[in-house]
Design a protein around this motif. Structure first.
Motif, PDB file in Angstrom:
ATOM      1  N   ARG A 173      10.592  27.410  17.478  1.00  0.00           N
ATOM      2  CA  ARG A 173      11.166  26.085  17.253  1.00  0.00           C
ATOM      3  C   ARG A 173      11.728  25.913  15.846  1.00  0.00           C
ATOM      4  N   LEU A 174      11.072  26.522  14.866  1.00  0.00           N
ATOM      5  CA  LEU A 174      11.525  26.348  13.491  1.00  0.00           C
ATOM      6  C   LEU A 174      12.758  27.202  13.235  1.00  0.00           C
ATOM      7  N   LYS A 175      13.750  26.572  12.637  1.00  0.00           N
ATOM      8  CA  LYS A 175      15.043  27.236  12.457  1.00  0.00           C
ATOM      9  C   LYS A 175      15.307  27.467  10.970  1.00  0.00           C
ATOM     10  N   GLY A 176      15.829  28.647  10.664  1.00  0.00           N
ATOM     11  CA  GLY A 176      16.263  28.945   9.301  1.00  0.00           C
ATOM     12  C   GLY A 176      15.158  28.770   8.281  1.00  0.00           C
ATOM     13  N   ARG A 177      15.433  27.937   7.289  1.00  0.00           N
ATOM     14  CA  ARG A 177      14.503  27.746   6.171  1.00  0.00           C
ATOM     15  C   ARG A 177      13.350  26.805   6.508  1.00  0.00           C
ATOM     16  N   GLN A 178      13.332  26.254   7.726  1.00  0.00           N
ATOM     17  CA  GLN A 178      12.233  25.368   8.105  1.00  0.00           C
ATOM     18  C   GLN A 178      10.900  26.116   8.103  1.00  0.00           C
ATOM     19  N   LEU A 179      10.907  27.357   8.570  1.00  0.00           N
ATOM     20  CA  LEU A 179       9.686  28.153   8.559  1.00  0.00           C
ATOM     21  C   LEU A 179       9.213  28.391   7.127  1.00  0.00           C
ATOM     22  N   ASP A 180      10.133  28.713   6.239  1.00  0.00           N
ATOM     23  CA  ASP A 180       9.766  28.913   4.839  1.00  0.00           C
ATOM     24  C   ASP A 180       9.185  27.634   4.236  1.00  0.00           C
ATOM     25  N   ALA A 181       9.742  26.490   4.628  1.00  0.00           N
ATOM     26  CA  ALA A 181       9.249  25.218   4.102  1.00  0.00           C
ATOM     27  C   ALA A 181       7.832  24.939   4.586  1.00  0.00           C
ATOM     28  N   VAL A 182       7.547  25.225   5.870  1.00  0.00           N
ATOM     29  CA  VAL A 182       6.192  25.033   6.395  1.00  0.00           C
ATOM     30  C   VAL A 182       5.200  25.940   5.677  1.00  0.00           C
ATOM     31  N   ALA A 245      11.206  20.174   9.870  1.00  0.00           N
ATOM     32  CA  ALA A 245      10.130  21.075  10.290  1.00  0.00           C
ATOM     33  C   ALA A 245       8.932  20.287  10.801  1.00  0.00           C
ATOM     34  N   LEU A 246       8.584  19.197  10.128  1.00  0.00           N
ATOM     35  CA  LEU A 246       7.472  18.359  10.586  1.00  0.00           C
ATOM     36  C   LEU A 246       7.767  17.762  11.954  1.00  0.00           C
ATOM     37  N   VAL A 247       9.009  17.342  12.156  1.00  0.00           N
ATOM     38  CA  VAL A 247       9.392  16.789  13.460  1.00  0.00           C
ATOM     39  C   VAL A 247       9.287  17.851  14.540  1.00  0.00           C
ATOM     40  N   GLU A 248       9.775  19.050  14.267  1.00  0.00           N
ATOM     41  CA  GLU A 248       9.743  20.128  15.259  1.00  0.00           C
ATOM     42  C   GLU A 248       8.307  20.493  15.637  1.00  0.00           C
ATOM     43  N   PRO A 258       5.638   4.730  19.988  1.00  0.00           N
ATOM     44  CA  PRO A 258       5.224   3.384  19.559  1.00  0.00           C
ATOM     45  C   PRO A 258       3.718   3.203  19.482  1.00  0.00           C
ATOM     46  N   CYS A 259       2.941   4.040  20.183  1.00  0.00           N
ATOM     47  CA  CYS A 259       1.484   3.877  20.198  1.00  0.00           C
ATOM     48  C   CYS A 259       0.846   4.723  19.100  1.00  0.00           C
ATOM     49  N   PRO A 260      -0.111   4.187  18.369  1.00  0.00           N
ATOM     50  CA  PRO A 260      -0.774   4.946  17.310  1.00  0.00           C
ATOM     51  C   PRO A 260      -1.503   6.163  17.870  1.00  0.00           C
ATOM     52  N   THR A 261      -1.494   7.242  17.128  1.00  0.00           N
ATOM     53  CA  THR A 261      -2.164   8.489  17.488  1.00  0.00           C
ATOM     54  C   THR A 261      -2.914   9.004  16.262  1.00  0.00           C
ATOM     55  N   PRO A 262      -3.755  10.054  16.436  1.00  0.00           N
ATOM     56  CA  PRO A 262      -4.441  10.609  15.269  1.00  0.00           C
ATOM     57  C   PRO A 262      -3.513  11.092  14.165  1.00  0.00           C
ATOM     58  N   GLY A 263      -2.247  11.406  14.509  1.00  0.00           N
ATOM     59  CA  GLY A 263      -1.290  11.839  13.494  1.00  0.00           C
ATOM     60  C   GLY A 263      -0.320  10.744  13.106  1.00  0.00           C
ATOM     61  N   ALA A 264      -0.812   9.496  13.065  1.00  0.00           N
ATOM     62  CA  ALA A 264       0.074   8.354  12.843  1.00  0.00           C
ATOM     63  C   ALA A 264       0.707   8.355  11.457  1.00  0.00           C
ATOM     64  N   GLU A 265       0.166   9.147  10.506  1.00  0.00           N
ATOM     65  CA  GLU A 265       0.746   9.159   9.169  1.00  0.00           C
ATOM     66  C   GLU A 265       1.993  10.029   9.098  1.00  0.00           C
ATOM     67  N   LEU A 266       2.239  10.841  10.121  1.00  0.00           N
ATOM     68  CA  LEU A 266       3.393  11.739  10.088  1.00  0.00           C
ATOM     69  C   LEU A 266       4.732  11.003  10.033  1.00  0.00           C
ATOM     70  N   PRO A 267       4.929   9.931  10.824  1.00  0.00           N
ATOM     71  CA  PRO A 267       6.201   9.210  10.687  1.00  0.00           C
ATOM     72  C   PRO A 267       6.438   8.690   9.272  1.00  0.00           C
ATOM     73  N   GLN A 268       5.377   8.205   8.612  1.00  0.00           N
ATOM     74  CA  GLN A 268       5.533   7.743   7.238  1.00  0.00           C
ATOM     75  C   GLN A 268       5.913   8.898   6.305  1.00  0.00           C
ATOM     76  N   LEU A 273      10.263  11.466   3.158  1.00  0.00           N
ATOM     77  CA  LEU A 273      11.108  12.608   2.815  1.00  0.00           C
ATOM     78  C   LEU A 273      12.597  12.294   3.011  1.00  0.00           C
ATOM     79  N   LEU A 274      12.898  11.491   4.043  1.00  0.00           N
ATOM     80  CA  LEU A 274      14.306  11.204   4.351  1.00  0.00           C
ATOM     81  C   LEU A 274      14.873  10.071   3.505  1.00  0.00           C
ATOM     82  N   THR A 275      14.013   9.228   2.966  1.00  0.00           N
ATOM     83  CA  THR A 275      14.474   8.131   2.107  1.00  0.00           C
ATOM     84  C   THR A 275      13.778   8.238   0.758  1.00  0.00           C
ATOM     85  N   PRO A 276      14.129   9.235  -0.014  1.00  0.00           N
ATOM     86  CA  PRO A 276      13.398   9.485  -1.267  1.00  0.00           C
ATOM     87  C   PRO A 276      13.597   8.377  -2.287  1.00  0.00           C
TER      88      PRO A 276
END
Length: 312
Positions: A173-182, A245-248, A258-268, A273-276
């Protein structure tokens, strides 16, 4: 006795007020590494206040302890603390309670470290089953291990020889430099030894769940170490790369729904990262770091001011 009570009140006040002050600040997400340092200094100040209060209470209650604490101090310094001016049973009770809290803290930390050791041992055993060693290969010698799995995932396995684990689904799933970033993200955890911060914060929060500063310390450590590792990866490979990479890696887990999950901090984290937001200036970072380093000095000043006055 007055010094021990002042230190006790200082520690209690810091334990209640500090989490509120830090939570109102708008800079921790911009500077997670500085925020980690600030939290450590605050918790150190609280623990130091209670430890010093225990020492002075014990010195007021028992002559033997007083002799050890003030062994080389002039007589005027001992008199400045007025250790024998109050009822000794209050001092003894306070000293015993604080000593018990200290022993309990050590026990909670030992339990947390033991559990982590058992958990890592179990994970490494499972890793050997899923990824058997080649002939003459030493366990833990490979810093990167690839596992066959249908679920995209990557994680860091701490220990004496930290290892980065990544699944074949993640590689697809990870493309190009996404793997390096992870990989850079996980290496950021390993190099900063974030596991020790998580162990200490969990031990304090589990041992004293009603103390606000310890509960906030645990929650903020989990959040800030991820933000700090995100920044490590983004500085090398760009914010967009690590965000994608986090999205992938997490899209199939429903954390972006829309429903909270144990990884609810990931969208934040992805939104961050997208709105620095611009980082703080180096001068302000230095001021915050220096100010945080002075926080544990406050209980030391409270403890030593009567003695310094007597000397000078």
């Amino acid at each position: 006795m007055m010094v021990s009570l002042a230190l006790l009140m200082l520690g209690a006040l810091a334990a209640v007020v500090a989490p509120r002050l830090v939570s109102r600040a708008d800079w921790p997400e911009r500077e997670p590494v500085v925020a980690l340092w600030v939290w450590q200094c605050v918790v150190a100040a609280v623990l130091l206040s209670f430890a010093l209060s225990m020492i002075f209470s014990a010195a007021a209650a028992w002559q033997l302890v007083r002799g050890h604490v003030f062994a080389s101090a002039p007589h005027g310094v001992v008199e400045a603390y007025a250790l024998g001016a109050t009822e000794t049973w209050w001092s003894a009770a306070l000293a015993v309670v604080l000593a018990f809290c200290g022993v309990w803290t050590g026990a909670m930390l030992a339990r947390e470290i033991h559990r982590a050791h058992v958990r890592r041992k179990r994970q490494r055993a499972e890793l050997l089953v899923r990824s058997p060693l080649m002939p003459d290969e030493v366990p833990g010698s490979e810093p990167l291990v690839v596992l066959e799995a249908e679920r995209p995932d990557a994680w860091w396995l701490p220990g004496a020889a930290p290892q980065l684990i990544i699944t074949t689904a993640a590689l697809r799933r990870l493309k190009g430099r996404q793997l390096d970033a992870v990989l850079a993200h996980e290496q950021g955890h390993a190099r900063a030894r974030h596991d020790w911060l998580l162990h200490c914060s969990a031990a304090l929060a589990n041992g004293f769940p009603q103390v606000p500063v310890f509960a906030a310390f645990r929650d903020e450590m989990h959040r800030l170490v991820e933000l700090a590792a995100d920044d490590v990866a983004s500085r090398r490979y760009g914010r967009l790369t690590i965000a994608l990479a986090l999205v992938e890696l997490n899209e199939e887990r429903g954390v972006f729904g829309p429903c909270p999950t144990p990884g609810a901090e990931l969208p934040q984290r992805v939104n961050r990262l997208l709105t620095p937001v611009p980082r703080l200036t180096p001068a302000r970072r230095l001021r915050l770091t220096a100010a945080a380093a002075l926080v544990p000095v406050v209980p030391l000043l409270v403890a030593f001011v009567p003695g310094l006055r007597a000397l000078g």
